[in-house]
Design an enzyme around this catalytic site. Structure first.
Site: not given
Ligand code: FAD
Length: 384
Positions: A159, A247, A342-343, A372
């Protein structure tokens, strides 16, 4: 040729924001990155300048401007030198508060939106959880009724602004989905962070966006009043899908702006740096690389501007926004990677800004809906 979407007024706004970013934000970016914390004064200062409510109606303290004013802000903030700042502010202005304006009651707008616009309250958006990110319907955080109150239990992960937020616009399951509507049973809540049972369990350490605070939040029997429900009970999934459009669009605009800065830096550096008796920009291989970067940026910018135009006109352009999010996330990381290349060795050193931009840019391919997930959305909407 497309005419510029920006009016004289937008350009004046741009000049004012650029001065603010250069004079008041940029000098602190390095210290914020080292500290892992953006100074608190940024919020009230930006509120005072009107930058936290450009698109918010004046009755809630906003400027009542069109979406292009928001675009201007998103294009200028990356100039501060830290991707964390635009992300933290974007969460406040374009992720956590638009649902209040769109779905909230008058009381909620006065209690949450107006103070957020003034920079008196910091907002966060709580969708992701330890067990559910891409698959929002799988969230486990639940609210159950107790009299007129709701009791919330669960956890929210990653978050942004999570350590400093005064409230979180939170996605919570309030019932099982109806058999005829798999999207039902999820609701939005405005959750104050000072309530008993609301705990920041941990500040997360990250590859990039290091000045931005990112939290794991635990909710243990958090009691919120019935008035904390935002919008229609059980319709939160559809409401948060609307929120995600804004967003993703703001993220795409910022991604193009950050890529442009990387390109400008790479161009300046390659004109200065010499090898084999001439500036490296004069090698054909370098020139072609720079041309590819510029072309890449420009084509994504036009795609993004088209989606901004649709959003500004009130069109719900899910396909186009998903395309923007996907294209901008991939392009900005590609450009940052080329800029680092390039750097040369300096690109990999912490003394040049390019490595930070490279680390920051990587997030966009995951956060706010991964590459994805965007492909899945686009393929569904194309009927594939
Ligand atoms: C620095 C940072 C800030 C963030 N800020 C916020 C925030 O303020 N509020 C908030 O709510 N969230 C926040 N997030 C969360 C972010 O939106 C999620 O990390 C993102 O939606 C991916 O979810 P996950 O990490 O659970 O990955 P997962 O859903 O577990 O996915 C893992 C991998 O599987 C792939 N995958 C999943 N489903 C499929 C599919 N159907 N087909 C193919 N591939 C798939 C994904 O693309 C990914 O590569 C933040 C994340 C980070 C790292």
């Amino acid at each position: 040729m497309r005419t510029s979407p920006f009016t004289e007024e937008h350009e004046q706004l741009r000049a004012a924001i650029r001065r603010f970013v250069t004079d008041e934000l940029a000098p602190h970016a390095e210290a914020w990155e080292q500290a892992g914390w953006i100074d608190d004064w940024v919020w009230p200062r930006m509120g005072e300048l009107g930058y936290l409510g450009l698109a918010v109606p004046p009755e809630y303290g906003g400027q009542g401007a069109d979406y292009w004013a928001t675009v201007v802000l998103a294009e200028e903030l990356p100039r501060c030198g830290s991707g964390s700042l635009p992300m933290a502010i974007g969460v406040q202005t374009d992720m956590a508060t638009p649902p209040i304006l769109k779905f909230g009651t008058e009381e909620q707008k006065q209690a949450y939106l107006a103070p957020a616009v003034r920079g008196e309250k910091v907002a966060a958006i709580g969708i992701s959880e330890p067990e559910a990110g891409s698959d929002v319907r799988a969230i486990r955080t639940r609210a159950r009724r107790e009299g007129s109150d709701w009791i919330i239990d669960g956890a929210k992960l990653y978050i942004t602004n999570g350590l400093r937020a005064d409230f979180v616009t939170m996605v919570v399951r309030t019932a099982a989905a109806d058999s005829d509507d798999p999207w039902s049973g999820i609701s939005l809540f405005l959750v104050d962070t000072d309530l008993p049972g609301f705990e920041v369990a941990r500040k997360l350490d990250k590859v990039g966006m290091r000045a931005s605070d990112t939290a794991l939040i635990h909710l243990d029997g958090v009691r919120v009043p019935g008035e904390a429900l935002l919008g229609v009970e059980g319709q939160g999934f559809k409401q948060i899908m609307w929120q995600l459009q804004g967003e993703r669009l703001i993220g795409a605009i910022g991604g193009v702006a950050a890529a442009q800065l990387m390109f400008d830096r790479a161009l300046a550096y390659t004109r200065e740096r010499e090898a084999f008796g001439r500036p490296i920009a004069r090698f054909q291989a370098t020139r072609h690389r720079l041309v590819d970067m510029a072309t890449d940026i420009e084509q994504v910018r036009q795609l993004v501007y088209d989606a901004c135009d649709r959003w500004n006109r009130g069109e719900y352009a899910v396909t186009e926004i998903a395309m923007c999010k996907l294209a901008a996330a991939q392009m900005s990381f590609r450009v940052a990677d080329e800029a680092l290349q390039l750097h040369g060795g300096y690109g990999y050193s912490r003394e040049f800004p390019v490595e930070r931009a490279w680390r920051d840019a990587r997030l966009a391919r995951v956060g706010g809906g991964s590459d994805e997930v965007q492909r899945e959305i686009i393929s569904k909407l194309l009927g594939l």
